[in-house]
Design a protein around this motif. Sequence first.
Motif, PDB file in Angstrom:
ATOM      1  N   LEU A 143     -12.905  -0.880  -3.979  1.00  0.00           N
ATOM      2  CA  LEU A 143     -12.434  -1.056  -2.608  1.00  0.00           C
ATOM      3  C   LEU A 143     -10.915  -1.136  -2.541  1.00  0.00           C
ATOM      4  O   LEU A 143     -10.286  -0.620  -1.608  1.00  0.00           O
ATOM      5  N   GLU A 144     -10.318  -1.798  -3.527  1.00  0.00           N
ATOM      6  CA  GLU A 144      -8.858  -1.872  -3.547  1.00  0.00           C
ATOM      7  C   GLU A 144      -8.247  -0.477  -3.734  1.00  0.00           C
ATOM      8  O   GLU A 144      -7.263  -0.116  -3.077  1.00  0.00           O
ATOM      9  N   HIS A 145      -8.838   0.311  -4.621  1.00  0.00           N
ATOM     10  CA  HIS A 145      -8.374   1.684  -4.828  1.00  0.00           C
ATOM     11  C   HIS A 145      -8.560   2.513  -3.549  1.00  0.00           C
ATOM     12  O   HIS A 145      -7.688   3.313  -3.176  1.00  0.00           O
ATOM     13  N   LEU A 146      -9.687   2.310  -2.863  1.00  0.00           N
ATOM     14  CA  LEU A 146      -9.938   3.021  -1.613  1.00  0.00           C
ATOM     15  C   LEU A 146      -8.882   2.673  -0.568  1.00  0.00           C
ATOM     16  O   LEU A 146      -8.393   3.546   0.155  1.00  0.00           O
ATOM     17  N   ALA A 147      -8.520   1.393  -0.487  1.00  0.00           N
ATOM     18  CA  ALA A 147      -7.495   0.976   0.472  1.00  0.00           C
ATOM     19  C   ALA A 147      -6.150   1.625   0.167  1.00  0.00           C
ATOM     20  O   ALA A 147      -5.442   2.081   1.073  1.00  0.00           O
ATOM     21  N   HIS A 148      -5.782   1.682  -1.111  1.00  0.00           N
ATOM     22  CA  HIS A 148      -4.507   2.312  -1.486  1.00  0.00           C
ATOM     23  C   HIS A 148      -4.520   3.801  -1.169  1.00  0.00           C
ATOM     24  O   HIS A 148      -3.523   4.349  -0.668  1.00  0.00           O
ATOM     25  N   GLU A 149      -5.644   4.476  -1.466  1.00  0.00           N
ATOM     26  CA  GLU A 149      -5.738   5.907  -1.159  1.00  0.00           C
ATOM     27  C   GLU A 149      -5.651   6.154   0.343  1.00  0.00           C
ATOM     28  O   GLU A 149      -4.979   7.087   0.797  1.00  0.00           O
ATOM     29  N   PHE A 150      -6.324   5.341   1.123  1.00  0.00           N
ATOM     30  CA  PHE A 150      -6.287   5.512   2.579  1.00  0.00           C
ATOM     31  C   PHE A 150      -4.877   5.296   3.122  1.00  0.00           C
ATOM     32  O   PHE A 150      -4.411   6.050   3.980  1.00  0.00           O
ATOM     33  N   MET A 151      -4.184   4.287   2.609  1.00  0.00           N
ATOM     34  CA  MET A 151      -2.823   4.017   3.068  1.00  0.00           C
ATOM     35  C   MET A 151      -1.894   5.164   2.695  1.00  0.00           C
ATOM     36  O   MET A 151      -1.028   5.564   3.484  1.00  0.00           O
ATOM     37  N   ALA A 152      -2.082   5.728   1.503  1.00  0.00           N
ATOM     38  CA  ALA A 152      -1.247   6.862   1.092  1.00  0.00           C
ATOM     39  C   ALA A 152      -1.538   8.100   1.931  1.00  0.00           C
ATOM     40  O   ALA A 152      -0.642   8.886   2.229  1.00  0.00           O
ATOM     41  N   HIS A 153      -2.792   8.246   2.335  1.00  0.00           N
ATOM     42  CA  HIS A 153      -3.192   9.432   3.102  1.00  0.00           C
ATOM     43  C   HIS A 153      -2.754   9.348   4.559  1.00  0.00           C
ATOM     44  O   HIS A 153      -2.331  10.347   5.149  1.00  0.00           O
ATOM     45  N   THR A 154      -2.851   8.137   5.152  1.00  0.00           N
ATOM     46  CA  THR A 154      -2.598   8.013   6.593  1.00  0.00           C
ATOM     47  C   THR A 154      -1.281   7.328   6.930  1.00  0.00           C
ATOM     48  O   THR A 154      -0.873   7.335   8.093  1.00  0.00           O
ATOM     49  N   ALA A 155      -0.623   6.718   5.919  1.00  0.00           N
ATOM     50  CA  ALA A 155       0.614   5.944   6.148  1.00  0.00           C
ATOM     51  C   ALA A 155       0.367   4.730   7.046  1.00  0.00           C
ATOM     52  O   ALA A 155       1.303   4.195   7.638  1.00  0.00           O
ATOM     53  N   THR A 156      -0.894   4.288   7.146  1.00  0.00           N
ATOM     54  CA  THR A 156      -1.221   3.088   7.915  1.00  0.00           C
ATOM     55  C   THR A 156      -1.357   1.913   6.954  1.00  0.00           C
ATOM     56  O   THR A 156      -2.155   1.988   6.005  1.00  0.00           O
ATOM     57  N   PRO A 157      -0.609   0.826   7.123  1.00  0.00           N
ATOM     58  CA  PRO A 157      -0.698  -0.332   6.215  1.00  0.00           C
ATOM     59  C   PRO A 157      -2.136  -0.836   6.126  1.00  0.00           C
ATOM     60  O   PRO A 157      -2.777  -1.121   7.147  1.00  0.00           O
ATOM     61  N   THR A 158      -2.646  -0.929   4.917  1.00  0.00           N
ATOM     62  CA  THR A 158      -4.033  -1.335   4.682  1.00  0.00           C
ATOM     63  C   THR A 158      -4.061  -2.390   3.586  1.00  0.00           C
ATOM     64  O   THR A 158      -3.708  -2.105   2.430  1.00  0.00           O
TER      65      THR A 158
END
Length: 451
Positions: free
Chosen positions: A328-343
């Motif tokens: 889940l932590e890796h998923l959050a980092h990937e999502f933040m890198a993809h969307t530039a939305t702080p996660t």
Amino acid sequence: MKLRQKIILLAITPLILALCAIALAVRHQATSLGQQQRASIQTAYLASKKAELTHYVTLATRSIAQLYESGRTDAATLDQAKAILAKLDYGDDGYFFVYDQQGKNIMHPRQPELVGQNLWNMKDADGSLTIQNLISRANEGGGFVRYQWVKPSSHNTAPKLGYVVALPNWGWVLGTGIYLDDVNDALAKIDAQISGNIESTMLWIAAIAILSAVAVALSGLVLNISEHRVTDAKLKVLAQRVVLSQEEERARLSRDLHDGISQWLVSIKLQIEAGIIKLAGTPEQSASARSTFERTAAQLNDVLGEVRRISHDLRPAILDDLGLAAALEHLAHEFMAHTATPTDFNAVGTADGLPDVVNTVLFRVAQEALTNIERHAGARQISMRLEGNSRCVTLTVCDDGVGFDVDHIDGHPKRGIGLRNMTERLEAVDGKLSLTSSSNGTTVLAAVLRH
């Protein structure tokens, strides 16, 4: 009807229906494309013929230009011009003809018996006043006329496309024409080829349907033979598991494909069809087709990237290697890198010891929640929290987006697919999904009891 026969019938019937639907769709699409191809070829062929006729008449007028521009109208000059035009033939059925303004034939190298006759009231097989139409079009500045005329090489009446111009100083109408029966023959061959291709495709689909039905039937028989000693209770359990497995697989494919690859492929298909049509057109259209195919190639790269992403999402290795919290932590980092939305992600307690299927469900719920946030929420901040104790494990995903009407989405038959997917996943592992949303944001809470 025995149970095994019912199972075979239930397996074969949807397959046959699906193949019949595919056959009808393929036939309709092939017929439509064939008609478009025929129309494109006919248009291009006639355009080339018109250009050819214009060129021929221009060549003829230039060949007698010196005589015409001399201003002489004596018989010797006119005979000399007729002699020049009579020699300007092309092929067995290509010749020039001359009429005066009253419809009298002045020159016809293929039908000399017409020379000197007044054909003003002559009608072709369609009832059209051929000579009057030719003279009228010439006096309008020149142009094309369709009519029926005897073809010299076959002595049969055939459709003809003529091009005429006026020579007012001599009172002449000069023209030539191309017989269109060759065009009709070429189009008939295209129609026959298209029909043959459609018939061949239908035969292939029929063969596939028969082979598939036979394969399903044989598989069913083999299964029945191997499972003949299984009790009715076990058969019922097995049937329930098969149905559940099918529904889970369909739901997974729907989640992965309903928003991405199918739309891309439809767009690529339409662009390829447009490019194929352009290739049969003018040189400018052919050049435009190249840019269409280049754009299609770029989109195919995007599709391949999406396929790789889906392949990765099917079963992330980090979930098996390091556990749910790390995944889940890796998923959050990937999502933040993809969307530039702080996660942000926080883990409290422990989620160790959960079955693999529960870990997978919670990970998929987090994926679906982030996907919905990206598409619909317009959030500026996202937080994920995994909390575990001896009784249950909860996953909370919060955002500060625009929110939505939960009851409206939940009751709409064509919306809320992602939310229903999360609910179905959790219900399969005896979990529960809670959802709250307002204009201040949305909170998704997934809870699974420990056993």
